[in-house]
Design a protein around this motif. Structure first.
Motif, PDB file in Angstrom:
ATOM      1  N   SER A   1      64.512 -25.451   5.948  1.00 17.98           N
ATOM      2  CA  SER A   1      64.497 -25.636   4.496  1.00 17.98           C
ATOM      3  C   SER A   1      63.089 -25.472   3.917  1.00 17.98           C
ATOM      4  O   SER A   1      62.102 -25.532   4.610  1.00 17.98           O
TER       5      SER A   1
ATOM      6  N   THR B   1      60.128 -26.486   0.892  1.00 23.35           N
ATOM      7  CA  THR B   1      59.728 -27.665   0.140  1.00 23.35           C
ATOM      8  C   THR B   1      58.539 -27.332  -0.748  1.00 23.35           C
ATOM      9  O   THR B   1      57.809 -26.390  -0.492  1.00 23.35           O
ATOM     10  N   THR B   2      58.349 -28.082  -1.803  1.00 25.53           N
ATOM     11  CA  THR B   2      57.254 -27.791  -2.706  1.00 25.53           C
ATOM     12  C   THR B   2      56.315 -28.975  -2.871  1.00 25.53           C
ATOM     13  O   THR B   2      55.204 -28.823  -3.324  1.00 25.53           O
ATOM     14  N   THR B   3      56.778 -30.170  -2.506  1.00 29.64           N
ATOM     15  CA  THR B   3      55.923 -31.340  -2.682  1.00 29.64           C
ATOM     16  C   THR B   3      54.725 -31.268  -1.754  1.00 29.64           C
ATOM     17  O   THR B   3      54.807 -30.729  -0.665  1.00 29.64           O
TER      18      THR B   3
ATOM     19  N   ASP C   1      55.828 -29.265   6.626  1.00 24.41           N
ATOM     20  CA  ASP C   1      54.795 -29.219   5.596  1.00 24.41           C
ATOM     21  C   ASP C   1      53.852 -30.399   5.718  1.00 24.41           C
ATOM     22  O   ASP C   1      53.892 -31.337   4.930  1.00 24.41           O
TER      23      ASP C   1
ATOM     24  N   ALA D   1      65.500 -30.950   7.456  1.00 22.50           N
ATOM     25  CA  ALA D   1      64.293 -31.722   7.170  1.00 22.50           C
ATOM     26  C   ALA D   1      63.100 -31.190   7.975  1.00 22.50           C
ATOM     27  O   ALA D   1      61.965 -31.561   7.708  1.00 22.50           O
TER      28      ALA D   1
ATOM     29  N   HIS E   1      61.715 -35.636   5.832  1.00 23.94           N
ATOM     30  CA  HIS E   1      62.452 -35.087   4.700  1.00 23.94           C
ATOM     31  C   HIS E   1      61.626 -33.954   4.123  1.00 23.94           C
ATOM     32  O   HIS E   1      60.423 -34.121   3.908  1.00 23.94           O
ATOM     33  N   GLN E   2      62.229 -32.834   3.926  1.00 19.12           N
ATOM     34  CA  GLN E   2      61.556 -31.677   3.353  1.00 19.12           C
ATOM     35  C   GLN E   2      60.237 -31.365   4.060  1.00 19.12           C
ATOM     36  O   GLN E   2      59.220 -31.104   3.430  1.00 19.12           O
TER      37      GLN E   2
ATOM     38  N   ALA F   1      67.053 -39.908   0.198  1.00 22.77           N
ATOM     39  CA  ALA F   1      66.966 -38.624   0.904  1.00 22.77           C
ATOM     40  C   ALA F   1      68.305 -38.276   1.528  1.00 22.77           C
ATOM     41  O   ALA F   1      68.759 -37.134   1.479  1.00 22.77           O
TER      42      ALA F   1
ATOM     43  N   ASP G   1      66.629 -37.256  -5.767  1.00 21.65           N
ATOM     44  CA  ASP G   1      65.220 -36.849  -5.796  1.00 21.65           C
ATOM     45  C   ASP G   1      64.362 -37.965  -5.247  1.00 21.65           C
ATOM     46  O   ASP G   1      64.664 -39.133  -5.420  1.00 21.65           O
TER      47      ASP G   1
END
Lengths: 682, 371
Positions: A413, A415-417, A447, A467, A654-655, A676, A681
């Motif tokens: 997946s 992710t952007t955070t 990430d 995740a 997560h992410q 999650a 969100d």
């Protein structure tokens, strides 16, 4: 058909050596029968000629198919540069043994060494060229390796054909390849001929009394000599593939990634197998193409490579016995016999027309004679059409099993955070992951994940699908190279190390979907794992003096393997093929195998998925027991109940990042974790 | 990009990919050496010639022309190989013999047309032993008929081969397909030998020569090759970019499963791949013979590795890559003569093939698949 099937069944039960010998004798009889039918007065001598030629061909091709089978059948290295390696062997032998002062005009001088130096020299040279070719090409796709090897074989042929290599002088020594005209050297056949006319004179006299000429006796003797060499190679190769070295080769053939993850440096094994194959090809090049003591570049065109392939495919790649049977079938029945039949086919009085038009046009007046004669006259051309058709037919009905290729990346997946998360400090952690990142193209699967695993702990790694758990595992265990961040194991930076290096340092893993080596037995699967086995050296596996050490080491390996199987309660399945196990049993086997590498820490990727409750308890009991012995586990699992009950420390991803960590109570009361999992969100 | 950046970029490259760095140095040396050679001087270091020698502009140009001509025909033949490699996903070792088949079909048709109405035995008209040699200017009609026959006939041949060989094993792994193609190659090559014999025959020779520059001339046959291959390449480009079928082919080369679920009739695309690839292979073979003048049963097989080199250098699956790769390999094959003895120029072309496969398997024209 049933009679034929019956015959096959019976043939199947014969020992391989008897089967091969019987088959070759049967082929001799067929050729002798043909000779008897067409030979008239000279039948005996003709039969001897046929048998001599075909024995030489069988011997030469059998050496080549055995070599190719080791490379392709056992390690999946699709080498279509056989002609090139034959050329290296033959030319090296020729240059080493060519006389220093050639008697014939225009002959190329060489080093004048005896054949017993020249032949091993040729083998070594072919093996070295093989290593140089394989070293950079191993990571290529099978079909790219094929093209690289065939291009190399052409470069070799063009080089020996080159006028500049014809004759050179270095350090006062003149030698060369002879360019397009070729090179004369010590004839291996001459050696046999001297023996036959010397020691074997009574045999020659006896043969002559029944009408067989002396050269034909030499032919047969030389052919039998090659067959003896085939028998020796067969015996040696069988020893090799049944040794721990061969066990690793088989494992590579099935699943290279798994083999690496068990601590085997698979590239080394592949290169060794490739070199041994090339050495045999070099020997065959000298003894087959150079049997009369003369070679030229035209004898090493790529065509010969494809004949060897045809022979191996007819026999069935992957089996040494099949290799020899294939070589015999190809050379005797498809290559040699049609040509002899063509020479002797009755043409019913019609003489062969010079071209196809004159052969076909009489069909208009219903006269098939010229066409029949034309066909008969061109059988030696048409047999190659037949070989082609047979090849297509066999491959359509019995496709080769695709070889394993090392894993490639699968994106997870995005992710952007970008909030960095760090874990609580654990005292002297065994595994430290710091800011780990993995990108696949534009997708960031992991990430900046950071966490630690304490020695002797059972740590759980959980998180919703995608995740980044599996990618994290893959980055830690060297299956993927991380884009960023560091992994430290036992205080040392191990970021990006190959999985076999990690395994040898004590960090191993299991796979989400159990990857048993299905064609190997359960026992073999476990016996593969122990690190640094003596018999994994190719030399130790075959050399008489050293084999005793191997046998002793092997006894220990077997003993330990049985203990491990007992521990996981699958000893009763030891001799089953691993492919026939149930899902749960496969998980147990994978655990048993990974523990046999003598690890410090094991990463378990969903070890309980698809396992029934009884087996599940058994597995968890075993893990607890092993922890008491000081092993550390990191566990990815979807079964929350198991995680919460058994893990003292839990990491939630997560992410691509670490969302939370702590003990079961902390995690269960964490709002963010709930969200999650419910898809809200963060 | 500033010089400092280029330098640091270069240093990074040299450290991370030493192979590429070495290659760049070698190429740079060759270019410098070529320029010095053209100026007719030699630079010595301690008495050893470092760069230079002598090379006239005329001979360089005629080498370039030779390379371009062979390269165009090889590139044309390579398109088919590239397409089957990406769409059917296997290295087709029978492609060289497809090229031969096309050449024979085309030249038989040309020969029959040229002798139409003449009082000659059929065997003499059909086979190439009569010593008749055609040129594009003097025998335009037969040459054109042969061109069409080469394209159409080869399509027939490859469709038949696909029906008999590859269709029953659709979806097999690429090594099985590769081995099947080796079988096809043997059968096809020796069928041709059965019909036409194993000798080499002269069938084409130029009838007109145009002197462009001192030392540089071009013949009518070479012009025909230039014109036909250039227009076919433009045609293929338009076909792939403008037609629905072309888009479907590009989609399939990219991802077969995805193409199938989006409703692309894959079997039809496969058939069209063979049609287009076969036609171009046939024409490529026909033109190679037009250029070299001689034909024999194994000339396509001998050139197969050169065609593979073109396809791989250009990037497997890329049709423009195959064209550009063909020209590049043709140029390497002919320009290598500047530095290497004549016996080793072909080896240089194969060495380029190996280097590209090792350093950049996606081809030097980028990793873009298909057009």
């Amino acid at each position: 058909m049933s009679a034929l099937d019956d015959a096959w069944d019976r043939a199947d039960r014969l020992p391989d050596a008897v089967l091969v010998a019987g088959y070759i004798v049967a082929l001799w009889l067929v050729l002798a029968a043909v000779a008897a039918a067409v030979g008239g007065q000279q039948a005996t001598n003709l039969a001897a000629g046929f048998v001599g030629s075909v024995t030489l061909l069988i011997g030469a091709y059998a050496l080549l198919t055995l070599a190719l089978n080791l490379q392709w059948g056992y390690t999946g290295l699709f080498n279509i540069g056989i002609a090139g390696f034959m050329a290296v062997g033959a030319y090296t032998t020729a240059i080493l043994t060519a006389p220093v002062n050639p008697s014939t005009a225009g002959g190329v001088p060489g080093f004048g060494l005896p054949l017993w130096v020249g032949l091993p020299g040729g083998m070594v040279a072919a093996a070295v060229v093989g290593a140089v070719a394989a070293l950079p090409a191993l990571r290529l796709r099978a079909d790219y390796l094929a093209i690289v090897t065939v291009a190399l074989s052409e470069i070799i042929r063009l080089f020996v054909n080159w006028r500049g290599a014809q004759e050179v002088t270095y350090f006062g020594q003149t030698f060369g390849t002879g360019g397009a005209t070729g090179i004369g050297f010590k004839s291996p056949r001459r050696v046999v001929a001297d023996l036959v006319t010397g020691v074997g004179q009574p045999v020659v006299s006896a043969a002559e009394s029944i009408g067989v000429s002396a050269p034909n006796v030499v032919n047969i003797a030389y052919g039998l000599g090659l067959l003896a060499l085939v028998a020796a190679s067969f015996w040696l190769l069988n020893r090799l593939v049944e040794s721990p070295f061969g066990r690793v080769l088989k494992a590579i053939r099935e699943d290279e990634t798994v083999t690496q993850s068990l601590g085997k440096d698979t590239r080394l094994f592949k290169i060794k197998a490739f070199m041994i194959g090339c050495a045999l090809m070099g020997l065959a090049g000298a003894l087959f193409r150079g049997n009369a003591g003369y070679i030229s570049p035209a004898q090493f065109r790529p065509t010969v490579t494809f004949y060897v392939f045809a022979a191996l495919i007819i026999g069935g790649s992957g089996s040494n016995t099949g290799s020899i049977l294939g070589a015999a079938t190809f050379t005797a029945l498809l290559f040699y016999l049609p040509a002899r039949l063509g020479e002797n086919l009755p043409t019913f009085g019609a003489s062969s027309p010079g071209n196809i038009v004159d052969a076909v046009s009489p069909l208009g007046v219903l006269n098939p004679g010229p066409l029949v004669a034309y066909v008969a006259g061109n059988v030696s051309t048409l047999r190659f059409v037949l070989i082609g058709v047979v090849l297509v037919y066999i491959i359509q009905n019995r496709p080769v099993t695709p070889m394993s290729e090392p894993d490639t990346a699968e994106p997870a997946s995005a992710t952007t955070t970008d909030v960095p998360t760090t874990s609580d400090a654990v005292d002297a952690p065994l595994l430290e992951v710091d800011g780990l990142r993995k990108e696949f193209g534009g997708v960031t699967a992991v990430d900046g994940a950071s966490f630690r695993v304490a020695p002797g702990s059972l740590t759980g790694l959980i998180g919703p699908n995608g995740a980044g758990k599996s990618t994290t595992f893959n980055c830690i265990t060297g299956i993927h190279e991380p884009t960023g961040g560091t992994v430290r194991f036992d205080g040392q930076d191990v970021t990006g190390l190959a999985s076999h290096t990690l395994a040898n340092r004590g960090l191993v893993r299991t796979f989400q979907i159990a990857r048993e080596l299905s064609e190997m037995t359960v026992l073999e699967n476990v016996m593969l794992a122990p690190p640094g086995q003596r018999g994994e050296s190719a030399a130790r596996a075959v050399l008489p003096g050293l084999r005793d050490q191997v046998r002793e080491a092997e006894r220990e390996v077997v003993e330990t393997a049985w203990e491990t199987l007992d521990f996981f309660e699958i000893a009763h399945l030891a001799h089953e093929n691993a492919g026939s196990l149930s899902g749960g049993q496969r998980k147990l086997l994978e655990m048993a195998r990974v523990l046999s590498t003598d690890p410090e820490m094991v990463l378990l990727d969903e070890p309980l998925a698809g396992v029934n409750p009884t087996l599940e308890e058994k597995l968890l009991d075993r893990i607890d027991e092993l922890r008491r012995d000081g092993l550390t586990f990191l566990l990815v699992e979807h079964d929350m109940d198991v995680i919460m009950r058994h893990c003292e420390h839990i990491i939630v991803m997560h992410q691509g990042q670490v969302l939370a960590e702590g003990d079961a109570d902390t995690i269960q009361s964490d709002e963010r974790v709930l969200e999650a999992y419910l898809g809200g969100d963060v | 990009m500033g010089i400092a950046e280029s330098v640091s970029e270069g240093r990074r490259l040299a450290v991370e990919r030493p192979g590429v760095g070495v290659l760049a140095v070698v190429l740079l040396y060759l270019v410098v050496d070529l320029l010095v050679k053209l100026s007719g001087t030699t630079v010595l270091a301690y008495g050893i010639p470092l760069v230079g020698g002598s090379l006239s502009t005329g001979s360089l140009l005629s080498m370039l022309l030779d390379g371009l001509l062979v390269g165009l025909a090889v590139g044309l033949a390579g398109i088919g190989l590239s397409m089957t490699y990406s769409i059917l996903d296997f290295a087709n070792f029978a492609h060289g013999d497809t090229v031969t088949a096309g050449a024979f079909l085309g030249w038989v048709a040309a020969s029959l047309t040229a002798t139409a109405g003449a009082d000659a035995a059929l065997s003499e008209r059909f086979l190439f032993d009569a010593g008749r040699q055609l040129g594009a200017a003097s025998a335009l009609l037969p040459i054109l008929v042969g061109l069409v026959a080469a394209a159409v006939g080869t399509v027939g041949v490859v469709l038949l081969i696909d029906r008999l060989t590859y269709r029953p094993m659709r979806g097999a792994d690429n090594i099985s397909l590769l081995i099947a193609s080796i079988g096809v190659a043997l059968a096809l090559r020796y069928l041709i030998a059965f019909v036409f014999g194993t000798q080499t025959s002269g069938v084409a020779s130029s009838s007109v020569r145009f002197q462009i520059l001192p030392g540089l001339a071009v013949t009518d046959n070479e012009l025909a090759l230039l014109f036909v291959s250039a227009s076919l390449m433009v045609g293929v480009h338009l076909l792939l970019q403008r037609t629905k079928l072309g888009k479907a082919m590009r989609a399939m080369a990219d991802n077969e499963d995805l193409a199938r679920v989006t409703g692309i009739p894959t079997e039809r695309v496969v058939r069209f791949t063979w049609i287009l690839g076969g036609a171009l292979a046939g024409v490529g073979g026909y033109l190679l013979v037009l250029e070299s003048g001689t034909i024999s049963f194994n000339f396509g097989w001998i050139r197969l590795l050169l065609i593979f080199a073109a396809v791989i250098v250009g990037g497997i699956g890329s049709i423009y890559g195959a064209m550009a790769g063909g020209v590049l390999i043709g140029l390497v094959d002919s320009l290598a003569l500047i530095w290497l003895p004549s016996g080793l120029t072909r080896a240089a072309a194969f060495a380029v093939l190996i280097v590209v496969l090792l350093l950049r398997p996606s081809g030097i024209f980028g990793g873009v698949s298909t057009a």
